[in-house]
Write a protein that holds these residues in place. Sequence first.
Motif, PDB file in Angstrom:
ATOM      1  N   ILE A  65       0.871  -1.188   0.000  1.00 30.65           N
ATOM      2  CA  ILE A  65       0.000   0.000   0.000  1.00 30.65           C
ATOM      3  C   ILE A  65       0.903   1.231   0.000  1.00 30.65           C
ATOM      4  O   ILE A  65       1.836   1.318   0.799  1.00 30.65           O
ATOM      5  CB  ILE A  65      -0.926  -0.005   1.241  1.00 30.65           C
ATOM      6  N   CYS A  66       0.651   2.129  -0.918  1.00 37.30           N
ATOM      7  CA  CYS A  66       1.612   3.198  -1.122  1.00 37.30           C
ATOM      8  C   CYS A  66       0.900   4.504  -1.454  1.00 37.30           C
ATOM      9  O   CYS A  66      -0.016   4.528  -2.274  1.00 37.30           O
ATOM     10  CB  CYS A  66       2.569   2.816  -2.245  1.00 37.30           C
ATOM     11  N   LYS A  67       1.329   5.554  -0.810  1.00 38.14           N
ATOM     12  CA  LYS A  67       0.721   6.872  -1.053  1.00 38.14           C
ATOM     13  C   LYS A  67       1.205   7.480  -2.369  1.00 38.14           C
ATOM     14  O   LYS A  67       0.606   8.411  -2.892  1.00 38.14           O
ATOM     15  CB  LYS A  67       1.043   7.834   0.095  1.00 38.14           C
ATOM     16  N   ASN A  68       2.292   6.966  -2.921  1.00 38.45           N
ATOM     17  CA  ASN A  68       2.913   7.647  -4.061  1.00 38.45           C
ATOM     18  C   ASN A  68       2.366   7.207  -5.421  1.00 38.45           C
ATOM     19  O   ASN A  68       2.223   8.016  -6.321  1.00 38.45           O
ATOM     20  CB  ASN A  68       4.430   7.425  -4.045  1.00 38.45           C
ATOM     21  N   LEU A  69       2.117   5.924  -5.564  1.00 42.41           N
ATOM     22  CA  LEU A  69       1.603   5.362  -6.823  1.00 42.41           C
ATOM     23  C   LEU A  69       2.345   5.922  -8.048  1.00 42.41           C
ATOM     24  O   LEU A  69       1.758   6.515  -8.967  1.00 42.41           O
ATOM     25  CB  LEU A  69       0.087   5.597  -6.948  1.00 42.41           C
ATOM     26  N   CYS A  70       3.658   5.723  -8.025  1.00 43.83           N
ATOM     27  CA  CYS A  70       4.516   6.219  -9.115  1.00 43.83           C
ATOM     28  C   CYS A  70       4.137   5.553 -10.441  1.00 43.83           C
ATOM     29  O   CYS A  70       3.813   4.356 -10.469  1.00 43.83           O
ATOM     30  CB  CYS A  70       5.975   5.903  -8.825  1.00 43.83           C
ATOM     31  N   GLY A  71       4.240   6.306 -11.516  1.00 44.23           N
ATOM     32  CA  GLY A  71       3.839   5.794 -12.823  1.00 44.23           C
ATOM     33  C   GLY A  71       4.717   4.676 -13.354  1.00 44.23           C
ATOM     34  O   GLY A  71       4.295   3.902 -14.215  1.00 44.23           O
ATOM     35  N   PHE A  72       5.934   4.525 -12.812  1.00 49.02           N
ATOM     36  CA  PHE A  72       6.839   3.484 -13.329  1.00 49.02           C
ATOM     37  C   PHE A  72       6.757   2.208 -12.504  1.00 49.02           C
ATOM     38  O   PHE A  72       7.508   1.262 -12.747  1.00 49.02           O
ATOM     39  CB  PHE A  72       8.300   3.988 -13.312  1.00 49.02           C
ATOM     40  N   CYS A  73       5.818   2.163 -11.550  1.00 51.45           N
ATOM     41  CA  CYS A  73       5.818   1.055 -10.587  1.00 51.45           C
ATOM     42  C   CYS A  73       4.605   0.156 -10.780  1.00 51.45           C
ATOM     43  O   CYS A  73       3.483   0.635 -10.984  1.00 51.45           O
ATOM     44  CB  CYS A  73       5.820   1.642  -9.173  1.00 51.45           C
ATOM     45  N   GLY A  74       4.821  -1.151 -10.694  1.00 53.78           N
ATOM     46  CA  GLY A  74       3.714  -2.099 -10.783  1.00 53.78           C
ATOM     47  C   GLY A  74       3.394  -2.709  -9.434  1.00 53.78           C
ATOM     48  O   GLY A  74       2.550  -3.599  -9.323  1.00 53.78           O
ATOM     49  N   GLN A 191       4.721  12.340  -6.607  1.00 54.74           N
ATOM     50  CA  GLN A 191       4.456  12.417  -5.159  1.00 54.74           C
ATOM     51  C   GLN A 191       5.731  12.247  -4.322  1.00 54.74           C
ATOM     52  O   GLN A 191       5.698  12.389  -3.096  1.00 54.74           O
ATOM     53  CB  GLN A 191       3.456  11.308  -4.742  1.00 54.74           C
ATOM     54  N   LYS A 192       6.810  11.888  -4.952  1.00 57.90           N
ATOM     55  CA  LYS A 192       8.039  11.661  -4.166  1.00 57.90           C
ATOM     56  C   LYS A 192       8.728  12.976  -3.851  1.00 57.90           C
ATOM     57  O   LYS A 192       8.494  13.986  -4.513  1.00 57.90           O
ATOM     58  CB  LYS A 192       9.000  10.766  -4.951  1.00 57.90           C
ATOM     59  N   VAL A 193       9.637  12.942  -2.876  1.00 52.14           N
ATOM     60  CA  VAL A 193      10.364  14.161  -2.513  1.00 52.14           C
ATOM     61  C   VAL A 193      11.082  14.730  -3.735  1.00 52.14           C
ATOM     62  O   VAL A 193      11.584  13.968  -4.571  1.00 52.14           O
ATOM     63  CB  VAL A 193      11.426  13.894  -1.413  1.00 52.14           C
TER      64      VAL A 193
HETATM   65  S1  SF4 Z   1       8.084   2.908  -6.516  1.00 46.79           S
HETATM   66 FE1  SF4 Z   1       6.580   4.468  -5.925  1.00 46.79          FE
HETATM   67  S2  SF4 Z   1       4.567   3.440  -6.035  1.00 46.79           S
HETATM   68 FE2  SF4 Z   1       6.147   1.855  -6.079  1.00 46.79          FE
HETATM   69  S3  SF4 Z   1       6.290   1.224  -3.950  1.00 46.79           S
HETATM   70 FE3  SF4 Z   1       7.900   2.787  -4.306  1.00 46.79          FE
HETATM   71  S4  SF4 Z   1       6.988   4.732  -3.736  1.00 46.79           S
HETATM   72 FE4  SF4 Z   1       5.313   3.256  -3.956  1.00 46.79          FE
END
Ligand code: SF4
Length: 361
Positions: A65-74, A191-193
């Motif tokens: 569970i992640c607050k950032n939900l980066c576009g490059f991440c699955g 959403q990252k720093v």
């Molecule tokens: S890469 Fe981004 S979305 Fe994936 S776990 Fe890390 S912070 Fe969360």
Amino acid sequence: MDSLTTLLSDAAGGYRLTGDEAAALLRVRGRDVHRVTSAADEMRVQRAGETVTYVRNQNLHVTNICKNLCGFCGFGRKATDEGAYCHDKKGIQAQARLARDRKVTEICLLSGVHPGFTLDTFIDLIHWVHDVDPDVHVHAFSPDEVAHVAKRGGIATPEVLARLKEEGLGTIQGTAAEILVDSVRKVICPQKVPTADWVRIIKEAHRMGLRSTATIMYGSCESVADQVEHLGILREIQDETRGFTELVTLPYIHTNTPLFRQGIARAGPTGREDLLMIAVSRLFLDNFENIQVAWGKVGLKMTQLALLAGANDLAGTMFTDDVSGDAGASGSDYLDPVVMDRIVSDLGRTLRQRTTLYERV
Ligand code: SF4
């Protein structure tokens, strides 16, 4: 002599490459790729010798569970998404016990940035692991995670780092760096720093004796100039702190990621780019002893070639890596040291187990 020969021979003689020169090396094609990788391989001999190292480690998944939900991440999910999980003490300690039975020396906490986590959560995680194995090195928490719990608790980041160190954290993770160029971060991980905060927090950690890895996640939306700007930032930090243990080169795994599905990112780097990223990092980062190849992301055969292009470290045994797996990588979970030895001895080099801080085991 052509200009490439001059540049590579200057670098071999101790000349520090400029960003523009590094960019030119990252752009070479055809047989020049061999010339660059071969120069990097010679530099590897000078800096790291003939030994290839690895750490016996295990990833311990905390939550996806992640607050950032980066576009490059699955890997990261919203709490309401199918497959979202967050392990409790029992789940964490079950994984830690497995790691202890496997005789790992390092546990790497691999986690989403859970919106509800606080400094106390991080301290609990360290304690839960050390209750099972007091001697294991805990490698955890990126600058982004540190910034998150600092903000939530209204605490300054140096205080967060000091508490984590006091409570048993061994090293922090140089992840969440991706590409340290804000215009790229706005696209791939808004959403990252921002870059300045990442740099500040990593320096704060290094200054208090908490060393870290350095990483680059390349092959999504950034340009060669962005890659070089990123490497330049890492080199400057290392000049100042000497706190990085190694550079980890992380190719973008595109398959199951929003950026690729939306047509914003390309399908990851090519093999040429993988080898050149290793080689140019070796040549450009003249203050790094160790360049690591991420076998779980590039595959075993490319890993062996990377060892001929400037890399000297094979990372760890891992045992599990849902971050790469969920993004679409295959065979990213476990690499037996027997298999490592096979590819290393095939090159006429020697495999040696190390600790997180590159001491002999
Ligand atoms: S890469 Fe981004 S979305 Fe994936 S776990 Fe890390 S912070 Fe969360």
